[in-house]
Structure formats: structure tokens, C-alpha cells
Design an enzyme around this catalytic site. Structure first.
Site, PDB file in Angstrom:
ATOM      1  N   CYS A  23      10.992 -10.515  11.932  1.00 27.24           N
ATOM      2  CA  CYS A  23      10.653 -11.939  11.895  1.00 27.24           C
ATOM      3  C   CYS A  23      11.879 -12.760  12.311  1.00 27.24           C
ATOM      4  O   CYS A  23      12.966 -12.592  11.761  1.00 27.24           O
ATOM      5  CB  CYS A  23      10.207 -12.316  10.480  1.00 27.24           C
ATOM      6  SG  CYS A  23      10.003 -14.085  10.219  1.00 27.24           S
ATOM      7  N   ASN A  24      11.701 -13.649  13.275  1.00 28.31           N
ATOM      8  CA  ASN A  24      12.824 -14.451  13.765  1.00 28.31           C
ATOM      9  C   ASN A  24      13.446 -15.318  12.669  1.00 28.31           C
ATOM     10  O   ASN A  24      14.658 -15.495  12.627  1.00 28.31           O
ATOM     11  CB  ASN A  24      12.393 -15.321  14.946  1.00 28.31           C
ATOM     12  CG  ASN A  24      12.152 -14.506  16.191  1.00 28.31           C
ATOM     13  OD1 ASN A  24      12.730 -13.439  16.368  1.00 28.31           O
ATOM     14  ND2 ASN A  24      11.290 -14.996  17.056  1.00 28.31           N
TER      15      ASN A  24
END
Length: 114
Positions: free
Chosen positions: A10-11
């Protein structure tokens, strides 16, 4: 020590972990893919933050639910049922700190609360 919950790819989680590392904050990372959240953990979090805050309605996992499944999420019990099946729907990262729970990545919050 901080407890960080999320998914490695997840960024937003990556930004949070980078910030924590750059600012010398010690933490333990809990990857939902390897270590799913439990009903006990969800209920513990919900003592401090609402179930509405936990459910990430902007994410892909929520959007993949049918309109009927989305409409059925009306309280903590129904939200927890969906979140247990879809841990990636929990807003992330979720950080447990001595100053409370932080959701998402907000550098200002991190500076003041961590």
C-alpha cells in the site's frame, strides 16, 4: 513501541513507514496478509475510534462489494463482519501509539502525536 497495521504494498503504508524510519521511530509492522486482524483487535480499536473510521470506503476492496453488501454495513457488528473477511478494507495504516490511534498518513499528525 508503536504498532503499525497495514499491507506492505500500500502506497500510504509505504509513506508512513518511510516517515517513521526517517524520524527514528521504533515500530512493529503487522501485515494483514500474514497476520489478519481479529474480532478482538477490531473491538479494541473501536473503543477509541468509530467503526465508520475503520472502514475504508474509498478503496478498491469496498468498491468491489455489491451495493447490497455495502448497504448492509450499518453498525459495528456488520462492519466487523465485513472487515474480518476483507482486512484490506481497514483504513491504513493504523498506528497504535501511546497518544492514541492514528489512521492514514498525515505528516502533521505524525509530528505532533508520535
Amino acid at each position: 513501541m508503536l504498532q503499525v497495521y497495514g499491507i506492505k504494498n500500500c502506497n500510504t503504508v509505504k509513506k508512513a513507514i518511510d516517515w517513521l524510519n526517517q524520524n527514528g521511530k521504533e515500530f512493529v509492522f503487522h501485515d494483514y496478509k500474514k497476520e489478519p486482524a481479529t474480532i478482538e483487535k477490531l473491538k479494541e480499536w473501536e473503543k477509541e475510534i468509530s467503526w465508520e473510521q475503520l472502514v475504508n470506503k474509498k478503496g478498491t476492496t469496498w468498491k468491489k462489494l455489491t451495493p447490497e453488501e455495502q448497504a448492509a454495513v450499518v453498525d459495528a457488528n456488520t462492519a466487523n463482519h465485513v472487515l474480518l473477511k476483507n482486512n484490506s478494507m481497514i483504513k491504513r495504516p493504523l498506528i497504535e501509539s501511546p497518544n492514541g490511534i492514528l489512521l492514514g498518513f498525515d505528516e502533521v499528525d505524525y509530528k505532533t502525536k508520535l
